[in-house]
Scaffold this motif. Structure first.
Motif, PDB file in Angstrom:
ATOM      1  N   TYR A 157      -1.928   0.024   4.206  1.00 43.10           N
ATOM      2  CA  TYR A 157      -0.568   0.024   3.674  1.00 43.10           C
ATOM      3  C   TYR A 157      -0.412  -1.191   2.751  1.00 43.10           C
ATOM      4  CZ  TYR A 157      -0.074   3.129   7.660  1.00 43.10           C
ATOM      5  OH  TYR A 157      -0.250   4.141   8.566  1.00 43.10           O
ATOM      6  N   PRO A 158      -0.607  -1.006   1.447  1.00 43.74           N
ATOM      7  CA  PRO A 158      -0.606  -2.152   0.534  1.00 43.74           C
ATOM      8  C   PRO A 158       0.778  -2.755   0.358  1.00 43.74           C
ATOM      9  CG  PRO A 158      -0.736  -0.098  -0.692  1.00 43.74           C
ATOM     10  CD  PRO A 158      -0.884   0.264   0.758  1.00 43.74           C
ATOM     11  N   PRO A 159       0.848  -4.062   0.122  1.00 36.51           N
ATOM     12  CA  PRO A 159       2.121  -4.713  -0.190  1.00 36.51           C
ATOM     13  C   PRO A 159       2.558  -4.354  -1.604  1.00 36.51           C
ATOM     14  CG  PRO A 159       0.334  -6.277  -0.399  1.00 36.51           C
ATOM     15  CD  PRO A 159      -0.279  -5.011   0.139  1.00 36.51           C
ATOM     16  N   LEU A 160       3.722  -4.826  -2.008  1.00 34.20           N
ATOM     17  CA  LEU A 160       4.253  -4.511  -3.328  1.00 34.20           C
ATOM     18  C   LEU A 160       3.496  -5.216  -4.443  1.00 34.20           C
ATOM     19  CD1 LEU A 160       8.089  -4.743  -2.568  1.00 34.20           C
ATOM     20  CD2 LEU A 160       6.672  -2.680  -2.682  1.00 34.20           C
ATOM     21  N   PHE A 161       2.795  -6.300  -4.124  1.00 38.49           N
ATOM     22  CA  PHE A 161       2.215  -7.143  -5.160  1.00 38.49           C
ATOM     23  C   PHE A 161       0.706  -7.000  -5.308  1.00 38.49           C
ATOM     24  CE2 PHE A 161       2.862  -9.434  -1.203  1.00 38.49           C
ATOM     25  CZ  PHE A 161       1.580  -9.875  -0.907  1.00 38.49           C
ATOM     26  N   ASP A 162       0.063  -6.219  -4.428  1.00 40.90           N
ATOM     27  CA  ASP A 162      -1.395  -6.142  -4.488  1.00 40.90           C
ATOM     28  C   ASP A 162      -1.852  -4.910  -3.727  1.00 40.90           C
ATOM     29  OD1 ASP A 162      -3.933  -6.856  -5.132  1.00 40.90           O
ATOM     30  OD2 ASP A 162      -4.085  -8.556  -3.767  1.00 40.90           O
ATOM     31  N   ASN A 163      -3.047  -4.447  -4.021  1.00 42.56           N
ATOM     32  CA  ASN A 163      -3.627  -3.326  -3.289  1.00 42.56           C
ATOM     33  C   ASN A 163      -5.120  -3.596  -3.115  1.00 42.56           C
ATOM     34  OD1 ASN A 163      -4.298  -0.963  -2.070  1.00 42.56           O
ATOM     35  ND2 ASN A 163      -3.771   0.375  -3.789  1.00 42.56           N
ATOM     36  N   VAL A 164      -5.476  -4.166  -1.984  1.00 42.22           N
ATOM     37  CA  VAL A 164      -6.857  -4.536  -1.705  1.00 42.22           C
ATOM     38  C   VAL A 164      -7.517  -3.419  -0.901  1.00 42.22           C
ATOM     39  CG1 VAL A 164      -8.386  -6.249  -0.674  1.00 42.22           C
ATOM     40  CG2 VAL A 164      -6.219  -6.975  -1.679  1.00 42.22           C
TER      41      VAL A 164
END
Length: 346
Positions: free
Chosen positions: A89-96
């Motif tokens: 579940y990625p945050p709003l500022f990044d997608n790792v």
């Protein structure tokens, strides 16, 4: 020569007046102070007792019929979205997505996935978005009154003036709900003499990563199966202090996240039946361990909702964004008390 001097003076005074106008506009706009009403919502407010909902669901205590017997609030200071939830579940500022790029703060709090997998209809996760300034005192005020503090109120972050306007804490006491608190002493400064039982520790020593969290853990174990409360509020500080003292991507952060996860795991699985549990952050953190501003890292806090009623139906699989002040009417309706008068949200 005289005309040259006069021209210079005219230009000087024009620039001077422009500066004064700019200072005035800045002070009356950006530094505007919020207006605080002293009016309190009451159980007999006709606007609410005459609603269709109230007629269909006759209230037992106040505006609405309580949905829960108890509410447990776990404020985990600086619980950024990606601290709380797995990299699925990625945050709003990044997608790792590449495991080689995972940070030390990733995938340490499995209690939320565990509850959601076991009780999918009772659990939900959200992006919990605060309004700047993302400082703790202003966030606590917003999440208890439902109002939005002005940016200039950041000057009170070390002063903590008593909150006199209507709030959840006032409504709890006014309507006979027993409220216990453990954690950051800030709450006792903001709401003196409002709690039935208090266990607090100092909040400003960022080198102290454990004392307040240990107080919370001990108090949670004390109250876990007790019948001495209707509202239980816990405010953990260790994650915030770890970020300030080190940085977010640090071994001490991983250790602290695992520690908080274990405390929450013991507590959430042991809550009495018919309890609403909310685990949430007041703000996020920058990678350097700071907060107070409006970057995505600072405003993307996490919220986990766990409803342990056995007859609960529904649940949300998608992850939505909600504003922090929405928590105020949610708690008020859940416990059947008036929504604080200053509340601005849904």
């Amino acid at each position: 020569m005289t005309s040259l001097i006069n021209s210079f003076l005219c230009i000087f005074f024009f620039i001077f007046l422009c500066h004064l106008a700019g200072i005035y506009l800045y002070g009356s706009g950006f530094l505007i102070a919020s207006v605080q009403s002293q009016k309190k919502s009451q159980c007999n407010d006709p606007l609410m007792t005459n609603t269709l909902y109230a007629h269909l669901h006759p209230p037992e205590l106040c505006w609405t019929t309580p949905l829960f017997k108890k509410t447990a609030l776990y404020l985990v200071d600086a619980l950024r979205f990606d601290f709380a939830f797995s990299t699925e579940y990625p945050p709003l500022f990044d997608n790792v997505t590449d495991p080689n790029n995972f940070k030390l703060y990733h995938n340490n709090m499995n209690v939320f996935n565990s509850l959601e997998n076991q009780y999918p209809s009772r659990s939900s996760k959200y992006h919990f978005i605060p309004d700047p300034p993302t400082t703790t005192a202003q966030r606590v005020k917003a999440m208890t009154t439902g109002g939005v503090p002005a940016f200039i109120e950041i000057s009170n972050m070390f002063n903590n003036p008593v909150i006199l306007e209507d709030s959840l804490i006032h409504q709890f006491k006014e309507n006979g709900l027993r409220t216990v608190f453990e954690g950051d002493s800030l709450w006792v400064d903001l709401y003196p003499n409002q709690f039935n039982n208090v266990s607090t520790g100092p909040s400003l020593d960022i080198a102290d990563l454990d004392s307040v969290d240990n107080i919370c853990d001990k108090a949670l174990q004390q109250h876990q199966n007790a019948s001495d409360y209707d509202i239980m509020i816990s405010h953990f500080l260790g994650i915030d202090h770890t970020g300030h003292y080190y940085v977010t991507n640090h071994p001490s952060m991983k250790k602290k996240l695992i520690e908080i996860n274990n405390i929450l795991n013991r507590s959430l699985y042991s809550l009495p039946e018919d309890t609403l549990a909310l685990v949430f952050g007041d703000h996020g953190l920058t990678e350097e361990g700071n907060h107070g501003g409006s970057t995505l890292e600072e405003i993307d806090a996490g919220l986990f909702v766990y409803d342990n009623r056995k007859n609960r139906k529904g649940g949300r699989k998608e992850v939505e964004k909600i504003t922090q002040v929405d928590i105020v009417p949610t708690i008020a309706i859940g416990m059947g008390i008036p929504i604080p008068y200053s509340n601005m949200e849904h």
